[in-house]
Design a protein around this motif. Structure first.
Motif, PDB file in Angstrom:
ATOM      1  N   ASP A 184       0.714  -1.259   0.046  1.00  0.00           N
ATOM      2  CA  ASP A 184      -0.099  -0.052   0.100  1.00  0.00           C
ATOM      3  C   ASP A 184       0.982   1.295  -0.127  1.00  0.00           C
ATOM      4  OD1 ASP A 184      -2.265  -1.478   0.007  1.00  0.00           O
ATOM      5  OD2 ASP A 184      -2.487  -1.540   2.288  1.00  0.00           O
ATOM      6  N   LEU A 185       1.914   1.258   0.892  1.00  0.00           N
ATOM      7  CA  LEU A 185       2.975   2.247   0.785  1.00  0.00           C
ATOM      8  C   LEU A 185       3.411   2.552  -0.552  1.00  0.00           C
ATOM      9  CD1 LEU A 185       4.474   1.996   4.449  1.00  0.00           C
ATOM     10  CD2 LEU A 185       2.662   3.651   4.011  1.00  0.00           C
ATOM     11  N   GLY A 186       4.055   1.317  -1.189  1.00  0.00           N
ATOM     12  CA  GLY A 186       4.676   1.565  -2.330  1.00  0.00           C
ATOM     13  C   GLY A 186       3.803   2.120  -3.400  1.00  0.00           C
ATOM     14  N   GLU A 187       2.610   1.743  -3.487  1.00  0.00           N
ATOM     15  CA  GLU A 187       1.628   2.216  -4.657  1.00  0.00           C
ATOM     16  C   GLU A 187       1.397   3.615  -4.584  1.00  0.00           C
ATOM     17  OE1 GLU A 187      -1.803  -0.354  -4.037  1.00  0.00           O
ATOM     18  OE2 GLU A 187      -0.872  -1.881  -5.188  1.00  0.00           O
ATOM     19  N   LEU A 188       1.427   4.201  -3.233  1.00  0.00           N
ATOM     20  CA  LEU A 188       0.901   5.569  -3.064  1.00  0.00           C
ATOM     21  C   LEU A 188       2.428   6.338  -3.384  1.00  0.00           C
ATOM     22  CD1 LEU A 188      -0.662   8.102  -2.475  1.00  0.00           C
ATOM     23  CD2 LEU A 188      -0.219   7.593   0.177  1.00  0.00           C
ATOM     24  N   ALA A 189       3.559   5.800  -3.057  1.00  0.00           N
ATOM     25  CA  ALA A 189       4.643   6.474  -3.127  1.00  0.00           C
ATOM     26  C   ALA A 189       4.945   6.443  -4.722  1.00  0.00           C
ATOM     27  CB  ALA A 189       5.884   5.632  -2.581  1.00  0.00           C
ATOM     28  N   LEU A 190       4.676   5.717  -5.510  1.00  0.00           N
ATOM     29  CA  LEU A 190       4.780   5.391  -6.928  1.00  0.00           C
ATOM     30  C   LEU A 190       3.880   6.723  -7.441  1.00  0.00           C
ATOM     31  CD1 LEU A 190       5.976   4.678  -9.576  1.00  0.00           C
ATOM     32  CD2 LEU A 190       4.088   2.806  -9.384  1.00  0.00           C
ATOM     33  N   ILE A 200       9.846   9.548  -2.377  1.00  0.00           N
ATOM     34  CA  ILE A 200       9.218   9.481  -0.970  1.00  0.00           C
ATOM     35  C   ILE A 200      10.258   8.987  -0.032  1.00  0.00           C
ATOM     36  CG2 ILE A 200       7.213   8.819   0.183  1.00  0.00           C
ATOM     37  CD1 ILE A 200       6.739  11.143  -1.790  1.00  0.00           C
ATOM     38  N   THR A 201      10.346   9.557   1.066  1.00  0.00           N
ATOM     39  CA  THR A 201      11.240   8.980   2.188  1.00  0.00           C
ATOM     40  C   THR A 201      10.843   8.958   3.599  1.00  0.00           C
ATOM     41  OG1 THR A 201      12.455  11.416   2.391  1.00  0.00           O
ATOM     42  CG2 THR A 201      13.465   9.998   0.555  1.00  0.00           C
ATOM     43  N   THR A 202       9.848   9.951   3.678  1.00  0.00           N
ATOM     44  CA  THR A 202       9.554  10.112   5.167  1.00  0.00           C
ATOM     45  C   THR A 202       7.973   9.690   5.206  1.00  0.00           C
ATOM     46  OG1 THR A 202      10.649  12.130   5.203  1.00  0.00           O
ATOM     47  CG2 THR A 202       8.996  11.734   7.054  1.00  0.00           C
ATOM     48  N   VAL A 203       7.878   8.589   6.088  1.00  0.00           N
ATOM     49  CA  VAL A 203       6.433   7.974   6.605  1.00  0.00           C
ATOM     50  C   VAL A 203       6.104   8.282   7.870  1.00  0.00           C
ATOM     51  CG1 VAL A 203       5.121   6.022   6.514  1.00  0.00           C
ATOM     52  CG2 VAL A 203       6.960   6.119   4.726  1.00  0.00           C
ATOM     53  N   ILE A 204       5.256   8.872   8.239  1.00  0.00           N
ATOM     54  CA  ILE A 204       4.557   9.441   9.469  1.00  0.00           C
ATOM     55  C   ILE A 204       3.559   8.578   9.654  1.00  0.00           C
ATOM     56  CG2 ILE A 204       4.041  11.124  10.948  1.00  0.00           C
ATOM     57  CD1 ILE A 204       5.450  13.112   9.172  1.00  0.00           C
ATOM     58  N   MET A 205       3.484   8.027  10.784  1.00  0.00           N
ATOM     59  CA  MET A 205       2.215   7.054  11.106  1.00  0.00           C
ATOM     60  C   MET A 205       1.562   7.584  12.447  1.00  0.00           C
ATOM     61  SD  MET A 205       3.267   3.141  10.214  1.00  0.00           S
ATOM     62  CE  MET A 205       3.790   2.784   8.499  1.00  0.00           C
ATOM     63  N   PRO A 274      -5.946  13.760  18.870  1.00  0.00           N
ATOM     64  CA  PRO A 274      -4.624  13.533  18.331  1.00  0.00           C
ATOM     65  C   PRO A 274      -4.580  14.307  16.994  1.00  0.00           C
ATOM     66  CG  PRO A 274      -6.091  11.709  17.970  1.00  0.00           C
ATOM     67  CD  PRO A 274      -6.733  12.405  18.823  1.00  0.00           C
ATOM     68  N   TYR A 275      -3.325  15.167  16.846  1.00  0.00           N
ATOM     69  CA  TYR A 275      -3.155  15.909  15.941  1.00  0.00           C
ATOM     70  C   TYR A 275      -3.231  15.074  14.594  1.00  0.00           C
ATOM     71  CZ  TYR A 275      -1.430  19.912  18.296  1.00  0.00           C
ATOM     72  OH  TYR A 275      -1.198  20.806  19.253  1.00  0.00           O
ATOM     73  N   LEU A 276      -2.812  13.763  14.494  1.00  0.00           N
ATOM     74  CA  LEU A 276      -2.967  12.830  13.397  1.00  0.00           C
ATOM     75  C   LEU A 276      -3.840  11.609  13.504  1.00  0.00           C
ATOM     76  CD1 LEU A 276      -1.508  11.773  10.860  1.00  0.00           C
ATOM     77  CD2 LEU A 276       0.290  10.839  11.933  1.00  0.00           C
ATOM     78  N   ASP A 277      -4.626  11.564  12.746  1.00  0.00           N
ATOM     79  CA  ASP A 277      -5.348  10.525  12.945  1.00  0.00           C
ATOM     80  C   ASP A 277      -4.748   9.206  13.172  1.00  0.00           C
ATOM     81  OD1 ASP A 277      -7.430   8.132  12.270  1.00  0.00           O
ATOM     82  OD2 ASP A 277      -8.808   9.491  11.183  1.00  0.00           O
ATOM     83  N   PRO A 278      -4.910   8.431  14.380  1.00  0.00           N
ATOM     84  CA  PRO A 278      -4.386   7.264  14.754  1.00  0.00           C
ATOM     85  C   PRO A 278      -4.197   6.185  13.394  1.00  0.00           C
ATOM     86  CG  PRO A 278      -5.682   7.883  16.383  1.00  0.00           C
ATOM     87  CD  PRO A 278      -5.928   8.874  15.308  1.00  0.00           C
ATOM     88  N   ASP A 279      -5.149   6.146  12.435  1.00  0.00           N
ATOM     89  CA  ASP A 279      -5.338   5.206  11.479  1.00  0.00           C
ATOM     90  C   ASP A 279      -4.614   5.613  10.046  1.00  0.00           C
ATOM     91  OD1 ASP A 279      -6.580   2.878  12.732  1.00  0.00           O
ATOM     92  OD2 ASP A 279      -8.598   4.447  12.788  1.00  0.00           O
ATOM     93  N   LYS A 280      -4.105   6.944  10.048  1.00  0.00           N
ATOM     94  CA  LYS A 280      -3.695   7.471   8.905  1.00  0.00           C
ATOM     95  C   LYS A 280      -2.158   7.574   9.007  1.00  0.00           C
ATOM     96  CE  LYS A 280      -7.648  10.361   7.593  1.00  0.00           C
ATOM     97  NZ  LYS A 280      -7.953  11.734   7.343  1.00  0.00           N
ATOM     98  N   VAL A 281      -1.766   7.679   7.467  1.00  0.00           N
ATOM     99  CA  VAL A 281      -0.215   7.518   7.496  1.00  0.00           C
ATOM    100  C   VAL A 281       0.012   8.672   6.384  1.00  0.00           C
ATOM    101  CG1 VAL A 281       1.903   6.363   6.527  1.00  0.00           C
ATOM    102  CG2 VAL A 281      -0.131   5.135   7.917  1.00  0.00           C
ATOM    103  N   LEU A 282       1.047   9.662   6.711  1.00  0.00           N
ATOM    104  CA  LEU A 282       1.549  10.515   5.774  1.00  0.00           C
ATOM    105  C   LEU A 282       2.764  10.036   4.987  1.00  0.00           C
ATOM    106  CD1 LEU A 282       1.243  13.657   8.456  1.00  0.00           C
ATOM    107  CD2 LEU A 282      -0.378  12.839   6.595  1.00  0.00           C
ATOM    108  N   LEU A 283       3.009  10.524   3.660  1.00  0.00           N
ATOM    109  CA  LEU A 283       3.989  10.078   3.041  1.00  0.00           C
ATOM    110  C   LEU A 283       4.667  11.390   2.214  1.00  0.00           C
ATOM    111  CD1 LEU A 283       2.356   7.343   3.026  1.00  0.00           C
ATOM    112  CD2 LEU A 283       3.557   6.860   0.947  1.00  0.00           C
ATOM    113  N   LEU A 284       5.836  11.693   2.446  1.00  0.00           N
ATOM    114  CA  LEU A 284       6.503  12.953   2.154  1.00  0.00           C
ATOM    115  C   LEU A 284       7.870  12.705   1.538  1.00  0.00           C
ATOM    116  CD1 LEU A 284       5.184  13.718   5.161  1.00  0.00           C
ATOM    117  CD2 LEU A 284       5.306  15.944   4.171  1.00  0.00           C
ATOM    118  N   PRO A 285       8.504  13.521   0.881  1.00  0.00           N
ATOM    119  CA  PRO A 285       9.777  13.253   0.543  1.00  0.00           C
ATOM    120  C   PRO A 285      10.890  14.048   1.794  1.00  0.00           C
ATOM    121  CG  PRO A 285       8.916  15.273  -0.593  1.00  0.00           C
ATOM    122  CD  PRO A 285       7.628  14.732   0.269  1.00  0.00           C
TER     123      PRO A 285
END
Length: 374
Positions: A184-190, A200-205, A274-285
């Protein structure tokens, strides 16, 4: 001006220094252009692809004419934060924090009043800083900003309109033992690499997303918790309230994992959110590949009381990252001094195609989780 009043200023400079917060807003940087007296922030959005050049048949045919690039200009009004705290003369008769119960020396009322105002300014600037972090959290998770008034009603709304494909929902919840979170992470990163032309290098969970992610056997076997690489990659992200968890080399990417579990309290409430939804993941460079900026708009005001102008001045900046406008004025009828703080911060994600947010709970039939901005 007594020496201790100079110390009051130093105390204020230290009080609002919340070193353990502001992780998401760290991605939005200040520049010399960030501080303005304008009413609106204007910026240009230019989307470009990875088009290649054609060849010509020979040197005599001339060059291929390109169509001019298209860009759009956005104008956004600055939100307004304005807080005030009274300091009644009567309170100056009471023992202040840090003082002994019995004061034998002559009391300097101006110094005591200054300290009361300092504590008030520290509380108010901290509240605004948390609101700036909330702006960042909303933008990164949805591409929108919704700020509420003192009654909890929406008073400021803004949609940056990122691509909906950058805010997908997983087909299978990560809590499912058969889910493939790295896929799932790889598909969104692409998708982000294709649209934003960055790696994409930074994954915030969020907390729940990480707990489900780490249960995966492949993840457990390949997660490298070596933190030596942290200093070379994103040192500015350290000590901002998130925890570095390690990295995994997957497909063409090296994902650096963070977990962000900080909370805030809505105005008038003591329930943490929480600032970040516990079930969400952010992807950034990497931060160097992001053009995320914070701006501070103009705040017209009358001159502050000359007595306190020497102490607080007309502007308070903290680490060249924040812009606050203090004002102290007297309500002689109530024998009260009023300490006021105003600020007009606005976070703008100029790199509109270079980040995304993944919801790790699958949508339910007939409703459930949805994606982000349009």
């Amino acid at each position: 001006m007594p020496d201790f009043l100079t110390k009051v200023v130093g105390m204020f400079d230290q009080e609002p220094d919340l070193k353990k917060m502001g992780f998401l807003s760290t991605f939005f940087r200040t520049t010399p252009d960030s501080f303005t007296d304008a009413e609106y922030a204007e910026y240009d959005i230019l989307r470009s692809g990875a088009e290649i050049s054609p060849v010509v048949r020979n040197l005599n045919t001339g060059a291929v004419t390109l169509v001019g690039e298209e860009f759009s200009t956005k104008g956004i009004s600055f939100p307004v934060y304005a807080l005030e705290m009274p300091a009644q003369i009567q309170t100056l008769m009471q023992r202040q924090p840090g003082e002994t119960a019995y004061v034998t020396a002559k009391i300097n009322w101006l110094g005591r009043l200054s300290k009361v105002l300092v504590r008030g300014f520290a509380r108010m600037t901290n509240m605004i800083r948390r609101s700036i972090e909330l702006q960042a959290a909303q933008i990164l998770q949805t591409g929108t900003v919704t700020l509420t008034d003192e009654d909890g009603k929406a008073a400021y709304e803004l949609n940056f309109k990122p691509k909906a494909t950058h805010f997908p929902v997983v087909a299978k919840s990560w809590s499912d033992a058969t889910a493939d979170p790295l896929k799932d992470l790889g598909e969104l990163a692409l998708i982000l690499q294709t649209d934003g032309l960055v790696d994409i290098t930074t994954v915030i969970m969020g907390r729940s997303a990480w707990n489900n992610f780490i249960k995966n056997a492949w993840v457990q076997a390949h997660l490298n918790k070596e933190v030596m690489a942290l200093g070379a990659l994103n040192p500015q992200l350290k000590d901002k309230g998130a925890k570095y968890l390690g990295y995994i080399d997957f497909d063409a990417y090296r994902f650096e994992f963070w977990m962000y579990n900080a909370t805030y309290e809505p105005f008038g409430s003591q329930e943490p959110v929480p600032y970040l939804d516990p079930d969400k993941v952010l992807l950034l460079p990497d931060t160097e590949s992001l053009d995320f900026q914070r701006f501070f708009g103009g705040i017209p005001s009358v001159l502050p009381d000359e007595t306190f102008d020497q102490i607080f001045g007309a502007k308070i900046t903290i680490g060249n990252e924040y812009d606050f406008r203090p004002r102290v004025y007297a309500d002689t009828h109530r024998e009260t001094w009023i300490g006021e703080i105003k600020s007009r911060p606005l976070l703008v994600p100029k790199s509109i195609d270079r980040w995304g947010c993944l919801m790790t709970v699958a949508a339910q039939s007939g409703g459930g989780a949805t994606g982000g901005g349009q």
